[in-house]
Design a protein around this motif. Structure first.
Motif, PDB file in Angstrom:
ATOM      1  N   ARG A  93     100.057 -20.613   2.563  1.00  0.00           N
ATOM      2  CA  ARG A  93     101.293 -20.374   3.297  1.00  0.00           C
ATOM      3  C   ARG A  93     102.009 -19.113   2.811  1.00  0.00           C
ATOM      4  NH1 ARG A  93     103.690 -24.511   6.081  1.00  0.00           N
ATOM      5  NH2 ARG A  93     105.008 -22.814   6.843  1.00  0.00           N
ATOM      6  N   VAL A  94     101.886 -18.796   1.533  1.00  0.00           N
ATOM      7  CA  VAL A  94     102.639 -17.677   0.963  1.00  0.00           C
ATOM      8  C   VAL A  94     101.890 -16.352   1.091  1.00  0.00           C
ATOM      9  CG1 VAL A  94     103.754 -16.800  -1.132  1.00  0.00           C
ATOM     10  CG2 VAL A  94     103.819 -19.255  -0.613  1.00  0.00           C
ATOM     11  N   GLU A  95     100.578 -16.373   0.974  1.00  0.00           N
ATOM     12  CA  GLU A  95      99.822 -15.117   1.008  1.00  0.00           C
ATOM     13  C   GLU A  95      99.976 -14.355   2.328  1.00  0.00           C
ATOM     14  OE1 GLU A  95      95.836 -16.044  -0.240  1.00  0.00           O
ATOM     15  OE2 GLU A  95      96.296 -15.481  -2.333  1.00  0.00           O
ATOM     16  N   PRO A  96     100.038 -15.018   3.501  1.00  0.00           N
ATOM     17  CA  PRO A  96     100.250 -14.242   4.730  1.00  0.00           C
ATOM     18  C   PRO A  96     101.605 -13.522   4.751  1.00  0.00           C
ATOM     19  CG  PRO A  96      99.327 -16.384   5.258  1.00  0.00           C
ATOM     20  CD  PRO A  96      99.694 -16.423   3.803  1.00  0.00           C
ATOM     21  N   ILE A  97     102.604 -14.080   4.091  1.00  0.00           N
ATOM     22  CA  ILE A  97     103.904 -13.416   4.009  1.00  0.00           C
ATOM     23  C   ILE A  97     103.775 -12.159   3.153  1.00  0.00           C
ATOM     24  CG2 ILE A  97     106.291 -13.669   3.226  1.00  0.00           C
ATOM     25  CD1 ILE A  97     105.941 -16.712   3.736  1.00  0.00           C
ATOM     26  N   GLU A  98     103.102 -12.304   2.024  1.00  0.00           N
ATOM     27  CA  GLU A  98     102.867 -11.137   1.164  1.00  0.00           C
ATOM     28  C   GLU A  98     102.106 -10.055   1.930  1.00  0.00           C
ATOM     29  OE1 GLU A  98     100.234  -9.864  -2.764  1.00  0.00           O
ATOM     30  OE2 GLU A  98     100.282 -11.960  -2.104  1.00  0.00           O
ATOM     31  N   ALA A  99     101.074 -10.454   2.667  1.00  0.00           N
ATOM     32  CA  ALA A  99     100.263  -9.479   3.401  1.00  0.00           C
ATOM     33  C   ALA A  99     101.092  -8.734   4.443  1.00  0.00           C
ATOM     34  CB  ALA A  99      99.081 -10.189   4.070  1.00  0.00           C
ATOM     35  N   ALA A 100     101.972  -9.453   5.136  1.00  0.00           N
ATOM     36  CA  ALA A 100     102.795  -8.816   6.165  1.00  0.00           C
ATOM     37  C   ALA A 100     103.793  -7.845   5.547  1.00  0.00           C
ATOM     38  CB  ALA A 100     103.518  -9.882   6.993  1.00  0.00           C
ATOM     39  N   LEU A 101     104.378  -8.220   4.406  1.00  0.00           N
ATOM     40  CA  LEU A 101     105.310  -7.320   3.731  1.00  0.00           C
ATOM     41  C   LEU A 101     104.601  -6.059   3.238  1.00  0.00           C
ATOM     42  CD1 LEU A 101     107.463  -9.832   1.642  1.00  0.00           C
ATOM     43  CD2 LEU A 101     108.256  -8.427   3.552  1.00  0.00           C
ATOM     44  N   ARG A 102     103.440  -6.235   2.614  1.00  0.00           N
ATOM     45  CA  ARG A 102     102.713  -5.074   2.083  1.00  0.00           C
ATOM     46  C   ARG A 102     102.250  -4.166   3.221  1.00  0.00           C
ATOM     47  NH1 ARG A 102     102.392  -5.539  -3.258  1.00  0.00           N
ATOM     48  NH2 ARG A 102     102.190  -7.608  -4.222  1.00  0.00           N
ATOM     49  N   ALA A 103     101.815  -4.751   4.338  1.00  0.00           N
ATOM     50  CA  ALA A 103     101.375  -3.945   5.479  1.00  0.00           C
ATOM     51  C   ALA A 103     102.518  -3.103   6.033  1.00  0.00           C
ATOM     52  CB  ALA A 103     100.805  -4.847   6.562  1.00  0.00           C
ATOM     53  N   ALA A 104     103.740  -3.623   5.916  1.00  0.00           N
ATOM     54  CA  ALA A 104     104.919  -2.891   6.390  1.00  0.00           C
ATOM     55  C   ALA A 104     105.477  -1.933   5.340  1.00  0.00           C
ATOM     56  CB  ALA A 104     106.004  -3.881   6.807  1.00  0.00           C
ATOM     57  N   GLY A 105     104.863  -1.900   4.161  1.00  0.00           N
ATOM     58  CA  GLY A 105     105.327  -1.019   3.101  1.00  0.00           C
ATOM     59  C   GLY A 105     106.593  -1.500   2.414  1.00  0.00           C
ATOM     60  N   ARG A 106     106.844  -2.811   2.468  1.00  0.00           N
ATOM     61  CA  ARG A 106     108.055  -3.369   1.848  1.00  0.00           C
ATOM     62  C   ARG A 106     107.704  -3.919   0.472  1.00  0.00           C
ATOM     63  NH1 ARG A 106     111.304  -1.215   5.799  1.00  0.00           N
ATOM     64  NH2 ARG A 106     112.913  -1.825   4.281  1.00  0.00           N
ATOM     65  N   PRO A 107     108.598  -3.804  -0.504  1.00  0.00           N
ATOM     66  CA  PRO A 107     108.289  -4.241  -1.877  1.00  0.00           C
ATOM     67  C   PRO A 107     108.219  -5.758  -2.005  1.00  0.00           C
ATOM     68  CG  PRO A 107     110.577  -3.542  -1.700  1.00  0.00           C
ATOM     69  CD  PRO A 107     109.938  -3.189  -0.388  1.00  0.00           C
ATOM     70  N   CYS A 108     107.291  -6.206  -2.821  1.00  0.00           N
ATOM     71  CA  CYS A 108     107.190  -7.631  -3.164  1.00  0.00           C
ATOM     72  C   CYS A 108     106.367  -7.767  -4.430  1.00  0.00           C
ATOM     73  CB  CYS A 108     106.587  -8.456  -2.018  1.00  0.00           C
ATOM     74  SG  CYS A 108     104.938  -7.943  -1.505  1.00  0.00           S
ATOM     75  N   GLU A 109     106.436  -8.950  -5.041  1.00  0.00           N
ATOM     76  CA  GLU A 109     105.809  -9.174  -6.339  1.00  0.00           C
ATOM     77  C   GLU A 109     105.328 -10.621  -6.416  1.00  0.00           C
ATOM     78  OE1 GLU A 109     107.185  -9.151 -11.086  1.00  0.00           O
ATOM     79  OE2 GLU A 109     108.640  -8.772  -9.472  1.00  0.00           O
ATOM     80  N   VAL A 110     104.084 -10.818  -6.831  1.00  0.00           N
ATOM     81  CA  VAL A 110     103.537 -12.153  -7.031  1.00  0.00           C
ATOM     82  C   VAL A 110     103.755 -12.559  -8.486  1.00  0.00           C
ATOM     83  CG1 VAL A 110     101.438 -13.571  -7.030  1.00  0.00           C
ATOM     84  CG2 VAL A 110     101.817 -11.877  -5.214  1.00  0.00           C
ATOM     85  N   LEU A 111     104.236 -13.786  -8.681  1.00  0.00           N
ATOM     86  CA  LEU A 111     104.522 -14.298 -10.018  1.00  0.00           C
ATOM     87  C   LEU A 111     103.812 -15.626 -10.241  1.00  0.00           C
ATOM     88  CD1 LEU A 111     108.389 -13.737  -9.966  1.00  0.00           C
ATOM     89  CD2 LEU A 111     106.752 -12.375 -11.263  1.00  0.00           C
ATOM     90  N   HIS A 112     103.439 -15.885 -11.493  1.00  0.00           N
ATOM     91  CA  HIS A 112     102.993 -17.221 -11.854  1.00  0.00           C
ATOM     92  C   HIS A 112     104.222 -18.130 -11.953  1.00  0.00           C
ATOM     93  CE1 HIS A 112      98.875 -16.037 -12.478  1.00  0.00           C
ATOM     94  NE2 HIS A 112      99.237 -15.109 -13.342  1.00  0.00           N
ATOM     95  N   PRO A 113     104.098 -19.401 -11.591  1.00  0.00           N
ATOM     96  CA  PRO A 113     105.259 -20.293 -11.627  1.00  0.00           C
ATOM     97  C   PRO A 113     106.009 -20.291 -12.962  1.00  0.00           C
ATOM     98  CG  PRO A 113     103.503 -21.329 -10.397  1.00  0.00           C
ATOM     99  CD  PRO A 113     102.920 -20.059 -10.968  1.00  0.00           C
ATOM    100  N   PRO A 114     105.347 -20.328 -14.123  1.00  0.00           N
ATOM    101  CA  PRO A 114     106.125 -20.306 -15.373  1.00  0.00           C
ATOM    102  C   PRO A 114     106.939 -19.021 -15.537  1.00  0.00           C
ATOM    103  CG  PRO A 114     103.894 -21.092 -15.789  1.00  0.00           C
ATOM    104  CD  PRO A 114     103.902 -20.553 -14.401  1.00  0.00           C
ATOM    105  N   ALA A 115     106.392 -17.884 -15.115  1.00  0.00           N
ATOM    106  CA  ALA A 115     107.131 -16.629 -15.228  1.00  0.00           C
ATOM    107  C   ALA A 115     108.326 -16.626 -14.281  1.00  0.00           C
ATOM    108  CB  ALA A 115     106.204 -15.457 -14.914  1.00  0.00           C
ATOM    109  N   ALA A 116     108.146 -17.200 -13.089  1.00  0.00           N
ATOM    110  CA  ALA A 116     109.259 -17.289 -12.144  1.00  0.00           C
ATOM    111  C   ALA A 116     110.353 -18.200 -12.694  1.00  0.00           C
ATOM    112  CB  ALA A 116     108.757 -17.804 -10.802  1.00  0.00           C
ATOM    113  N   ALA A 117     109.960 -19.327 -13.299  1.00  0.00           N
ATOM    114  CA  ALA A 117     110.955 -20.252 -13.862  1.00  0.00           C
ATOM    115  C   ALA A 117     111.700 -19.626 -15.033  1.00  0.00           C
ATOM    116  CB  ALA A 117     110.267 -21.544 -14.295  1.00  0.00           C
ATOM    117  N   GLU A 118     111.030 -18.738 -15.770  1.00  0.00           N
ATOM    118  CA  GLU A 118     111.708 -18.041 -16.866  1.00  0.00           C
ATOM    119  C   GLU A 118     112.740 -17.061 -16.313  1.00  0.00           C
ATOM    120  OE1 GLU A 118     110.600 -15.314 -20.810  1.00  0.00           O
ATOM    121  OE2 GLU A 118     109.010 -16.186 -19.572  1.00  0.00           O
ATOM    122  N   ARG A 119     112.409 -16.415 -15.200  1.00  0.00           N
ATOM    123  CA  ARG A 119     113.339 -15.458 -14.608  1.00  0.00           C
ATOM    124  C   ARG A 119     114.509 -16.159 -13.924  1.00  0.00           C
ATOM    125  NH1 ARG A 119     111.304 -10.650 -10.578  1.00  0.00           N
ATOM    126  NH2 ARG A 119     109.790 -10.429 -12.311  1.00  0.00           N
TER     127      ARG A 119
END
Length: 361
Positions: A93-119
């Protein structure tokens, strides 16, 4: 100069009135008082995001972003706060969103769940996490008021407490708008932006309107530390992402959360706005599991309306001298300044995306 009547003073009608005022004499009619809570445009927050799996909506949201900044400049109001957003859940469900953002040249970042919870320690994260910085929140009440403020300064006659009973073609390619008190407005063009009332008024006025389902949704606010620093978030639940999607965002009223588009179907004129305790309990249970940074003992629920089309695409089209803005399906608010411009294009006879046409479904 053309004479245009806009029916509906929520965010879409107000945005349309503001844009139309540049080239037309405009009257804006709203059935309720300023800042009312009976429709879909009230409250302190709506999610702004470019993140969609569909490149079409990524592009529309990207077009809307500078238009929000333009409205801020015109109104002197701070409306859009880009604190970022996270989407998480099943990878598929999440990867198609990432693909659409990257195709449009918009910034995004993939995180591991523990790293996201730390942030963001106030949140727990599911299998796959995507952060995108061009996201955050729009202050809903202030945005609607800002559109009306700018419109009024441009000469729009903004009238509250005026309920429209009928809209019909008149002689010489004009349109007659009749209120429930018998007042008559005759215009060169009419824009119908009546939210949950479209299933009645618009359906009686133009052909080709898709079936609209009006639901009563129940967002919940929770106290939290520094809620304005929280990112907006969407959680696609379940092994296949098929369970109701949870959303959330910080606001001046706390962290707002809910499930998208799960409320009961209602008549907007005859609905019971009493909080559904079972639905509230479901949101509280979700928060207890996934949002440890909020105080679930002090939840405050409210109600609002969704007007859903079968495919969740909007209806933006013109039939004769009548333009229809409808069916924003719980995700349209972020596009409001762009929708206002498209409404003006329709009134002027210009084309807008065929995907939004009456009868397209």
């Amino acid at each position: 100069m053309r004479n245009v009547v806009v029916v509906g003073g929520g965010v879409m009608g107000s945005a349309a009135a503001r844009t139309l005022s540049r080239h037309a004499q405009v009257t804006l009619l709203e059935q309720f008082e300023p800042g009312h809570d009976r429709g879909s445009s009230h409250g302190s927050s709506r999610i702004f995001r470019l993140a969609y799996p569909d490149p079409f909506y990524v592009d529309l949201a990207a077009q809307a972003l500078p238009l929000w900044r333009e409205l801020e400049q015109e109104s002197g109001q701070e409306l859009l706060d880009l604190v970022g957003a996270v989407d998480h859940g099943p990878r598929e469900r999440v990867e198609p969103i990432e693909a659409a953002l990257r195709a449009a040249g918009r910034p995004c970042e993939v995180l591991h769940p523990p790293a996201a919870a730390e942030r963001w320690p106030g949140l727990r994260f599911d299998e796959h996490v995507l952060f995108h910085p061009e996201a955050g929140r729009v202050h809903a009440d202030r945005a609607t008021a800002a559109f009306q403020q700018v419109a009024a300064k441009s000469g729009v006659d903004v009238r509250h407490g005026v309920r429209v009973a009928s809209v019909t073609p008149a002689r010489h390619d004009r349109v007659e708008v009749v209120t429930d008190t018998g007042e008559v407005f005759v215009a060169d063009a009419v824009v119908l932006a009546v939210g949950g009332w479209a299933a009645d008024l618009v359906a009686r006025t133009v052909p080709g309107l898709p079936t609209l389902r009006v639901t009563q949704e129940q967002p919940v606010h929770f106290p939290a530390a520094d809620p304005l620093s929280w990112p907006s978030f969407l959680h696609y639940q379940g092994a296949t992402g098929s369970e109701p999607g949870a959303y959330g965002l910080g606001s001046v009223d706390g962290v707002k959360m809910g499930f998208h588009g799960v409320g009961p179907q209602v008549d907007p004129d005859h609905r019971d706005r009493t909080v559904d305790q079972a639905a509230l309990a479901q949101v509280v249970a979700y928060a207890e599991e996934w949002v440890p940074g909020v105080d679930t003992t002090r939840a405050v629920a409210s109600t609002c309306l969704y007007t859903l089309t079968p495919d969740h695409d909007f209806v933006l089209d013109r039939h004769g001298a009548i333009t229809v803005l409808a069916g924003f399906s719980g995700h349209g608010f972020k596009f409001a300044p762009l929708i206002g411009g498209l409404a003006a294009d329709l009134v002027a006879g210009r084309r807008v995306p065929q995907r939004f046409a009456l009868g397209a479904r």
